[in-house]
Structures are given as C-alpha cells and as structure tokens.
Design a protein around this motif. Sequence first.
Motif, PDB file in Angstrom:
ATOM      1  N   GLY A 191       0.824  -1.199   0.000  1.00  0.00           N
ATOM      2  CA  GLY A 191       0.000   0.000   0.000  1.00  0.00           C
ATOM      3  C   GLY A 191       0.854   1.243   0.000  1.00  0.00           C
ATOM      4  N   CYS A 192       0.233   2.379   0.185  1.00  0.00           N
ATOM      5  CA  CYS A 192       0.964   3.643   0.172  1.00  0.00           C
ATOM      6  C   CYS A 192       2.029   3.649   1.269  1.00  0.00           C
ATOM      7  N   ARG A 264       2.480   4.806  -8.486  1.00  0.00           N
ATOM      8  CA  ARG A 264       1.845   3.505  -8.301  1.00  0.00           C
ATOM      9  C   ARG A 264       2.404   2.560  -9.361  1.00  0.00           C
ATOM     10  N   GLU A 337       3.428   2.926  -4.109  1.00  0.00           N
ATOM     11  CA  GLU A 337       2.672   1.707  -3.832  1.00  0.00           C
ATOM     12  C   GLU A 337       2.934   0.706  -4.956  1.00  0.00           C
TER      13      GLU A 337
END
Length: 730
Positions: A191-192, A264, A337
């Motif tokens: 995730g982030c 991302r 991410e």
Amino acid sequence: MFTKFASLLTVVGLLSSPADVAGAFRKNSIAKDLKKAKAAGASKEDLKKMKAELMDKLMTARAGGVSYDTIKEATEKGAKLDDIKAKINENNLMKYKKKGVFKKKESDLSAILFPGVSPEEYEIGAEIDMLLDTLDSKQTGLPLLYYNLPVCTPDSTKVQGRKRKNLGERLAGKSVAELTPYKIRVLENTGCQQICDEKFRARDIRHMLKLIERQYKVNVSLDGLPVQVKRSSSGTVARGYPLGARLIDEATDTTEYVYHNHIRFVIMYNEEEADPGNVRIVGFTAVPVSINHDPNKISETCAPGKPVLNRRDTLLFLNNSSDGKKPKELPVTYSYEVIWQRSDIAWTDRWDIYLLGRVDDTSAHHMSLINSIMVVVFLGCVVAVILIRSLRRDISVYNDLNVDLEDEKEETGWKLVHGDVFRPPSTYPMALAVMVGTGCQIAFSVFLTLLMSQTHLINPMMKGRALSNIIMTYVFSGTVSGYVSARIFKFTGGKNWKLNTIYTAASFPGILMALFLCLNIFLTLYGSAKSVRIFTIIAAFCLWLGVASPLVFVGSFIGFKRDPISVPTRTNQIARVVPSSDSLLSHPVANLLVGAMPFSTICIEIYFLMGAIWLHQYYFLMGYLFVITILVGITSSLLSVVMCYVRLCSEDHRWWWKSFCDSASCGFWLFLYSIWFVAFRLNLKGFMPMMVYFTYMAMISVAVALYCGAVSFLSTLWFTKTIYSTVKID
C-alpha cells in the motif's frame, strides 16, 4: 528525369516520409469536416471535441496504412474506434513478428529484439531491485542525473548500483545503473508507503518547473523491462513516467504545474510458464500521482488500504500556494505503492505493448529498397552502355592501324589524355591517400558490424553493447586504412611514409576525439548524464594509441613494402592543358549534385535511423540497413565511373579529387537533411541540445562522406586502368 527529380525532392525532405504526403490530404478532409460543423452552428467546445476525435481517427488511419475516409466510414456504420485500433495493432504486430526474406515465418518479438536471451524466474517473496537509468526528454536530448534533484535516495546499506562493464555504455554516460529506494517483493502488494520528506527551495522549484516544461521523464526498469505509462487517448504506452504535468486553464489563460511525488507501480506476472513457486514478469507499468501530503497528517492521504488518486483539491502545485503566491519553500513527501496483477501474457510477448500504435513502416522500407535497386540498375545500365558500346567502338577504331587519317584527326576525348590520366594530383596527394584509407577502414568496419548483426553477434537493441562492438571493430580494422593509404600514397609518388602513417592513424580518430572532449566539457558544466568520466576517456585514448595506431603502422608497412600500383600507360613529362569548358561538370557545384544520388538511396532508412537515435524509437531491421549500405556503395562506384568517363571525354584528366568528392558530397546532403530533421521532426529547445545534435551529426556526416568517397575513388581507379589497358600506345 522524373527519377532524378523525385530523388532531389527526397533529399530535401519533401518525400522523406510517405505518410507525410498522405497525411496532408487527410488533414484537408478534417478541415472540411470542421468547416461543415462550424457552418452548421456548432459551438467552440463542440468544435474542439470534434477536432480531437477526428485527429484520433487520423492517427488510427496512419497507423493502419489506410485512408482517413475508410476509418470515417467504418465509424459511421457503427464500428467502435477502439476495436479498430486493437485490430490494427494486432495486424502490425503480426508483421513485426514475421522473419525471413522469401518465406515469412512466425516468431516473437523477444526472439527478434533479444535473440538468445532466456527468461528469468523469481521466487515468491524474493526482493527485486528496480534500476534507475536517467532523466531524459525528447525536447533536449540531454539526460540528467535523477539523484541530483531533491529526491529520495536508496538506503545506504544497499550496494549503490550495478557497474556497467562495456565501453559503449560508459561512453554514452551510463557507467552505473543506480538502484531506486523502492522495496519490491514478489507477489507482495504494498500500500501507500512514505519514503522520505524533502524541501524544495525557490531555486529547486524553478528548476523543477523548467524540467516539467521540457517534458522530462524518469526511466526505471524491472527485469529488463522499461517502465511504461499508458496514454489515455490511444491505448498505446510511453516509456518513462513524467516528472510532472501542466494544467492549462483556457478560460483564464493560466498554466499550473503539478509535481508527481507518488508513483503507483503495477507489475504483471505469469506463473503458468514458470516453475512451481516462481513467476515471470511480463509487464511493468507506472501511474504517476500528484498529492500534497501533510507530514503531520500523513495517515489521511497515505493509508495502506486507501488508494492514492489524482484529485484537484489534493494536487501538489509548484508555481503557487494556497494564497496564490509563489512559495519560497515547498515541503514534499515522497510515497509509492506496488500492485501485482496476474496476466496471461506470455514472456515472449511482453515486448508487444511497446510497439502498439507504431505506424506500419514495412512498405516504406520496401519502397526504400526498391528505390535503391532502381537507381543501381539505371546506373549499371549506363556503365554497361559505356563499356560495351562506346568504349568498344572507340577502342577498336583507335587500335585500327589502317584507320583513315581524316577519321584519326576527328578522334578526340578520353583517348587523347592517356599520357596524363595517371598523373598524380598536384594538390594534397597525402590528404587524398589518408582520406581514402580512412574511408576503407570505415567501410570494412561497417560491413563487418552489419554482417555480425545478421548472425545475432551484435544486438542493436542493446545499444551500449552494440556501440562497444562497433568501436572494437573499427579499432581492429586499422590495418586496412594503413595498407590502403600507403598504397595510394606510394602510387602518387610519395616518399615520407612515416608522416603518411601518422596522419592516417591520427587524423579522423583525433578529430572525433577532440570534438568529443570539447563536447564532454560542456556537458559536464551543464550537469548532463551524458558526460563521460575521465577514466573512460583515458581508456578510449589508450585503446586508440595502444591498439588502433600500431595496427595502422602494420598495414602501412605492408603497403609500402609492396610494389607500386602498375598502370597501362606512361605519364608525359609535361602536363596536358585542360581545355576550358562552360559546362556544369567543370564547376564544383557538380560534385554536390552528384552526391544527391547516393543519398537518395538511403534517405528513407536514415529517417528511421535518426528516429531511433534522437526520438528513442526501436530500430531492429538490420537486414534492410545491410542491403541499403551495399547499394549505396554500388551507387557511388557506378556514379563515379560515369562522371569520370564524361570528364575524360571532355579531355579533363584531373579525376583524382573529383572522383572522391563526387560521392563524398553525400555527407553534405546528410548534414543538410539533419537540419531539416531538427526543424520539422525534433522539438529541441536550448543552445546546448542543438550543439550536441549538430556535433554528432557532423561526425556521422564526415564518416559517410569518407566511406562514399573511398568507394568512388577506388572504383574510378579500376575503371581508368581497365579502359586504358585495352588501348595500344606507341
């Protein structure tokens, strides 16, 4: 006549790309459609939207090699433009995957682009290194060092990059493939994650604005795959993710700049082809996001289970703050991410996405080949006519002892200069010998390089390794230049063979080295990643001084030990006066016009080659390049033979320098074409990118000139020896 006119048009760039001619007619159709919509009362916004749709259809038609009206009719009948694009891309990829000359066989891009490379498998949970290349832009052509910017650097406990060992990558300024601060583990979604916090000072902000304005992109790679960013309008991809973006408000005519501080990464994998517990990476995509993280409230914008998206209210602007003023200092929080996606794409097809949307240029390559063959056939027929009809008749009449005296008085032309045709040039004979020898070395190394590319010993996709092989081939072919230069210099009556050898070994490489050093100084001051380290320059200098130069001396020694080149006629003590002529052949402009013909045979391939060099496109059709290079040499030799015969018929025996300059002017046309290319195909901005571009193009143009000039001179020397050996001289 039409062939010559078309060739001249091709030289100046008017027919450089067949798609350009068709594109002009398609744009006229778009203009007509827009005029009709405007006359029907369409609003400004509707016209703008309509123009975007029509241009999308135009690009689709160009990629498919069909007319704009065909795409227009298909969409009017209900066909979706996305489906048409998918079908066109599929057909174009099928063409690229076909190998062979006469019988096309199905293959895959991995086998074509990277022959002999086997897939690498990664164990689930293993950590993979993402490598950073450079920060580059098509508008400047000058890559920069990414870590010179205020960005996050990798952990100091890691090894700082992987050393690149081949000389080509080092000379290109890519001595180290640096690591990135991103932590990636196989099949583990991340995730982030916050990486670090940086503060942009006013100077940093101005520098970032300049880089975004010039469309700089960050290039990273994973498992050898360059990162790709999908284009929303066409479904194709672009290599590298942009450093930032511009937001233009047409209502207020203002431009805002946002900075991409969150990336991302989407990694596609295939586990069916791999061993149990392993995967193969088949795709690598990046989605750049701009988000103004608050370091004190980082959990609100960078939560592990919360997606990070581009929203207007959370963008990270560089040129203004919340109160509308330019910030003096801007805090920036970097994050990323990682998303793993299962894919059915085979490992052998993972490069297909990078060629989607590419125009089908196979017909252009075929037309280039046909054009070159037609020029060669035409010139070959002319030479055959000269040798079989004109020369045979002239020689038989000249050798006939019972010829009438009146006919003998009327005999003029090439037979009357037999006592001067092999007279050495009075101006710079050593320079001529050095140029011909250097041109032969270039020709030998080029042919050997292209021949190795056909046997997959050299892969053009691996540019660093290919450049290393080209340099080593040129260095170890120094014996050729020394031998040819010595033979020509001895033929002209030269005695100082040591000076001739030194000039042959030092002239062309020395000029290139001097230009490269001067350019490298400016690149270092500019801060470009293209600048080469001093140790690499010393290594290249040692390679030139310790390997290339001794080989030139060896070739020169062998050449001077051989007997002089024998000629069929004796040279008169007093030179024959060349009659004055008002024809164009006696003017230096004739040399420039003659060089346009050899260039017309390669201009289309030059278009694609320059696109690969300066526009970061793929070029892997080395078979076409190999054949075209041979045809250029044949064209230069045939053309020089024809021009030499015409000059000898006008009793001009000064063919030495003229035969060399006839085809050597092809380099002039190449440099002229490079000016057109930078004006209409590139969008370079700034003095430094222009200087780099023209410096390298000048080097390439000189090399082409020496190659063509050497081939034409040796062909003319053979021609003159052949025709005068059949004439009976008392």
